[in-house]
Design a protein around this motif. Structure first.
Motif, PDB file in Angstrom:
ATOM      1  N   VAL A 129       0.852  -1.188   0.000  1.00 25.70           N
ATOM      2  CA  VAL A 129       0.000   0.000   0.000  1.00 25.70           C
ATOM      3  C   VAL A 129       0.886   1.236   0.000  1.00 25.70           C
ATOM      4  CG1 VAL A 129      -1.762   1.316   1.239  1.00 25.70           C
ATOM      5  CG2 VAL A 129      -1.863  -1.181   1.216  1.00 25.70           C
ATOM      6  N   LEU A 130       0.652   2.122  -0.953  1.00 25.75           N
ATOM      7  CA  LEU A 130       1.383   3.385  -1.039  1.00 25.75           C
ATOM      8  C   LEU A 130       0.419   4.524  -0.742  1.00 25.75           C
ATOM      9  CD1 LEU A 130       3.296   2.688  -4.390  1.00 25.75           C
ATOM     10  CD2 LEU A 130       4.206   2.461  -2.077  1.00 25.75           C
ATOM     11  N   LYS A 131       0.901   5.519   0.022  1.00 28.57           N
ATOM     12  CA  LYS A 131       0.019   6.620   0.410  1.00 28.57           C
ATOM     13  C   LYS A 131       0.666   7.966   0.152  1.00 28.57           C
ATOM     14  CE  LYS A 131      -2.462   4.173   4.115  1.00 28.57           C
ATOM     15  NZ  LYS A 131      -2.837   4.211   5.555  1.00 28.57           N
ATOM     16  N   LEU A 132      -0.146   8.894  -0.280  1.00 29.29           N
ATOM     17  CA  LEU A 132       0.244  10.297  -0.385  1.00 29.29           C
ATOM     18  C   LEU A 132      -0.931  11.090   0.151  1.00 29.29           C
ATOM     19  CD1 LEU A 132       2.376  12.363  -1.445  1.00 29.29           C
ATOM     20  CD2 LEU A 132       1.050  12.437  -3.557  1.00 29.29           C
ATOM     21  N   ASP A 133      -0.905  11.360   1.459  1.00 29.10           N
ATOM     22  CA  ASP A 133      -2.051  11.967   2.147  1.00 29.10           C
ATOM     23  C   ASP A 133      -3.294  11.101   1.936  1.00 29.10           C
ATOM     24  OD1 ASP A 133      -0.354  13.951   3.011  1.00 29.10           O
ATOM     25  OD2 ASP A 133      -0.808  15.287   1.348  1.00 29.10           O
ATOM     26  N   ASP A 134      -4.325  11.626   1.260  1.00 26.94           N
ATOM     27  CA  ASP A 134      -5.552  10.850   1.074  1.00 26.94           C
ATOM     28  C   ASP A 134      -5.574  10.061  -0.233  1.00 26.94           C
ATOM     29  OD1 ASP A 134      -6.813  11.635   3.496  1.00 26.94           O
ATOM     30  OD2 ASP A 134      -7.306  13.571   2.602  1.00 26.94           O
ATOM     31  N   LEU A 135      -4.475  10.088  -0.952  1.00 26.34           N
ATOM     32  CA  LEU A 135      -4.354   9.269  -2.158  1.00 26.34           C
ATOM     33  C   LEU A 135      -3.729   7.937  -1.753  1.00 26.34           C
ATOM     34  CD1 LEU A 135      -3.022  10.328  -5.649  1.00 26.34           C
ATOM     35  CD2 LEU A 135      -2.267   8.211  -4.596  1.00 26.34           C
ATOM     36  N   ASN A 148     -11.347   7.950  -0.480  1.00 30.94           N
ATOM     37  CA  ASN A 148     -12.188   6.757  -0.600  1.00 30.94           C
ATOM     38  C   ASN A 148     -12.957   6.670  -1.920  1.00 30.94           C
ATOM     39  OD1 ASN A 148     -11.485   5.760   2.000  1.00 30.94           O
ATOM     40  ND2 ASN A 148     -12.949   7.190   2.928  1.00 30.94           N
ATOM     41  N   GLN A 149     -12.674   7.580  -2.850  1.00 33.26           N
ATOM     42  CA  GLN A 149     -13.303   7.529  -4.171  1.00 33.26           C
ATOM     43  C   GLN A 149     -12.329   6.885  -5.156  1.00 33.26           C
ATOM     44  OE1 GLN A 149     -16.570   8.577  -4.863  1.00 33.26           O
ATOM     45  NE2 GLN A 149     -16.627   8.704  -2.621  1.00 33.26           N
ATOM     46  N   ARG A 150     -12.795   5.837  -5.838  1.00 28.48           N
ATOM     47  CA  ARG A 150     -11.917   5.110  -6.754  1.00 28.48           C
ATOM     48  C   ARG A 150     -11.624   5.939  -8.003  1.00 28.48           C
ATOM     49  NH1 ARG A 150     -12.646  -1.176  -8.737  1.00 28.48           N
ATOM     50  NH2 ARG A 150     -10.814  -1.241 -10.102  1.00 28.48           N
ATOM     51  N   ILE A 151     -10.354   5.919  -8.416  1.00 32.12           N
ATOM     52  CA  ILE A 151      -9.912   6.631  -9.613  1.00 32.12           C
ATOM     53  C   ILE A 151      -9.578   5.595 -10.680  1.00 32.12           C
ATOM     54  CG2 ILE A 151      -8.289   8.310 -10.567  1.00 32.12           C
ATOM     55  CD1 ILE A 151     -10.027   9.392  -8.279  1.00 32.12           C
ATOM     56  N   SER A 162       2.377   4.872  -9.357  1.00 32.71           N
ATOM     57  CA  SER A 162       3.044   4.078  -8.316  1.00 32.71           C
ATOM     58  C   SER A 162       4.517   4.449  -8.218  1.00 32.71           C
ATOM     59  CB  SER A 162       2.905   2.581  -8.615  1.00 32.71           C
ATOM     60  OG  SER A 162       1.557   2.180  -8.576  1.00 32.71           O
ATOM     61  N   LEU A 163       5.164   4.618  -9.367  1.00 37.06           N
ATOM     62  CA  LEU A 163       6.584   5.002  -9.379  1.00 37.06           C
ATOM     63  C   LEU A 163       6.784   6.363  -8.739  1.00 37.06           C
ATOM     64  CD1 LEU A 163       9.496   4.386 -10.358  1.00 37.06           C
ATOM     65  CD2 LEU A 163       8.905   5.567 -12.484  1.00 37.06           C
ATOM     66  N   PHE A 164       5.906   7.311  -9.066  1.00 38.40           N
ATOM     67  CA  PHE A 164       6.014   8.655  -8.493  1.00 38.40           C
ATOM     68  C   PHE A 164       5.850   8.625  -6.972  1.00 38.40           C
ATOM     69  CE2 PHE A 164       4.482  10.859 -12.636  1.00 38.40           C
ATOM     70  CZ  PHE A 164       5.784  10.913 -13.092  1.00 38.40           C
ATOM     71  N   VAL A 165       4.802   7.937  -6.499  1.00 28.93           N
ATOM     72  CA  VAL A 165       4.503   7.928  -5.062  1.00 28.93           C
ATOM     73  C   VAL A 165       5.564   7.142  -4.298  1.00 28.93           C
ATOM     74  CG1 VAL A 165       2.831   7.228  -3.297  1.00 28.93           C
ATOM     75  CG2 VAL A 165       2.033   8.250  -5.438  1.00 28.93           C
ATOM     76  N   VAL A 217      14.872  17.646 -17.024  1.00 31.40           N
ATOM     77  CA  VAL A 217      15.221  16.474 -16.199  1.00 31.40           C
ATOM     78  C   VAL A 217      14.106  15.433 -16.254  1.00 31.40           C
ATOM     79  CG1 VAL A 217      15.868  15.635 -13.919  1.00 31.40           C
ATOM     80  CG2 VAL A 217      16.597  17.919 -14.666  1.00 31.40           C
ATOM     81  N   GLY A 218      12.960  15.750 -15.670  1.00 31.15           N
ATOM     82  CA  GLY A 218      11.865  14.773 -15.612  1.00 31.15           C
ATOM     83  C   GLY A 218      10.716  15.263 -14.779  1.00 31.15           C
ATOM     84  N   TYR A 219      10.279  14.431 -13.828  1.00 28.65           N
ATOM     85  CA  TYR A 219       9.103  14.755 -13.006  1.00 28.65           C
ATOM     86  C   TYR A 219       9.334  14.377 -11.542  1.00 28.65           C
ATOM     87  CZ  TYR A 219       6.559  15.242 -17.427  1.00 28.65           C
ATOM     88  OH  TYR A 219       6.140  15.634 -18.667  1.00 28.65           O
ATOM     89  N   VAL A 220       8.543  15.009 -10.666  1.00 27.58           N
ATOM     90  CA  VAL A 220       8.545  14.674  -9.249  1.00 27.58           C
ATOM     91  C   VAL A 220       7.151  14.888  -8.700  1.00 27.58           C
ATOM     92  CG1 VAL A 220       9.232  17.028  -8.591  1.00 27.58           C
ATOM     93  CG2 VAL A 220       9.640  15.125  -7.004  1.00 27.58           C
ATOM     94  N   ILE A 221       6.711  14.027  -7.778  1.00 22.35           N
ATOM     95  CA  ILE A 221       5.456  14.247  -7.088  1.00 22.35           C
ATOM     96  C   ILE A 221       5.753  14.764  -5.695  1.00 22.35           C
ATOM     97  CG2 ILE A 221       5.140  11.939  -6.081  1.00 22.35           C
ATOM     98  CD1 ILE A 221       2.152  12.192  -7.001  1.00 22.35           C
ATOM     99  N   GLU A 222       5.033  15.805  -5.286  1.00 22.02           N
ATOM    100  CA  GLU A 222       5.307  16.467  -4.009  1.00 22.02           C
ATOM    101  C   GLU A 222       4.134  16.342  -3.058  1.00 22.02           C
ATOM    102  OE1 GLU A 222       6.087  20.323  -5.621  1.00 22.02           O
ATOM    103  OE2 GLU A 222       8.251  19.979  -5.708  1.00 22.02           O
TER     104      GLU A 222
END
Length: 222
Positions: A129-135, A148-151, A162-165, A217-222
């Motif tokens: 399980v990976l979490k980013l606050d409520d994601l 709790n809403q499915r995306i 998944s890679l970002f988180v 460069v690329g990307y990052v999730i914050e």
């Protein structure tokens, strides 16, 4: 990067493996026999092991059995390196607990590809399980939810998120993203990353704004 142990009694082969892995940024320690390997294993458990099948003291199969029967090393990924090519030998290695195998002679590219793939697979399996606050990314259900809403995501969007988180706060280069999500043998355009990031941002609503572009460069999730 990963700490990798190599158990190989052929000095020239061991040096090639060490050189390739060190150049890829990994920490590497080589051993010519099982005794020296197990002595070091008592001190530090690596992230992955390359085990030669034919060794002077005990066989690679016996090493793998010992590793998989030890609670401290049971989940450590192991790649068997063997000059034996019969199906029976390869099946026996997998049954003893090896996660993958490489047949001699092998190319450096094949070695690196298998090491990277196994490390990535084990890393993703560890993070159920990976979490980013409520994601929340639930890898058992292969499901993404926000509050709790499915995306609904495509397979590649799911892998990309998944890679970002998994690496939140870490800038990932375009080459790293392409390698880990699409694979080293992908021959499509690199614009494919931008297209997937664009649709992913749209589907994630406010969380999409947290995927930041790092120019050149690329990307990052914050």
């Amino acid at each position: 990067m990963a700490l990798i142990y190599i158990i190989e009694d052929d000095d020239s082969i061991r040096e090639i493996e060490e050189f390739a892995l060190i150049n890829a940024g990994h920490k590497v320690q080589g051993f010519a026999c099982a005794r020296d390997f197990f002595n070091m294993l008592d001190k530090v458990v690596p992230d992955l092991c390359l085990v030669d099948l034919m060794l002077p003291d005990i066989s690679g199969n016996d090493i793998v059995k010992k590793l998989k029967n030890n609670p401290d090393t049971r989940k450590m990924p192991v790649i068997m390196v063997t000059a034996k090519t019969s199906e029976l030998d390869l099946v026996r290695g997998i049954e003893d607990g090896a996660d993958d195998y490489i047949k001699k002679p092998f190319s450096v590219m094949e070695l690196m590809s298998r090491v990277k793939a196994l490390l990535r697979r084990c890393k993703n399996e560890t993070a159920k399980v990976l979490k980013l606050d409520d994601l929340i990314i639930d890898n058992d259900k292969h499901e993404v939810t926000i509050n709790n809403q499915r995306i609904e995501l495509t397979y590649k969007e799911y892998e990309l998120l998944s890679l970002f988180v998994l690496n939140k706060g870490i800038v990932l280069s375009r080459d790293t993203i392409m390698d880990q999500v699409w694979g080293t043998d992908y021959e499509g355009e690199s614009r494919t990353i931008d297209m997937h990031v664009k649709t992913l941002r749209q589907k994630l609503d406010n969380y999409g704004n947290r995927i930041r572009t790092v120019r050149n460069v690329g990307y990052v999730i914050e």
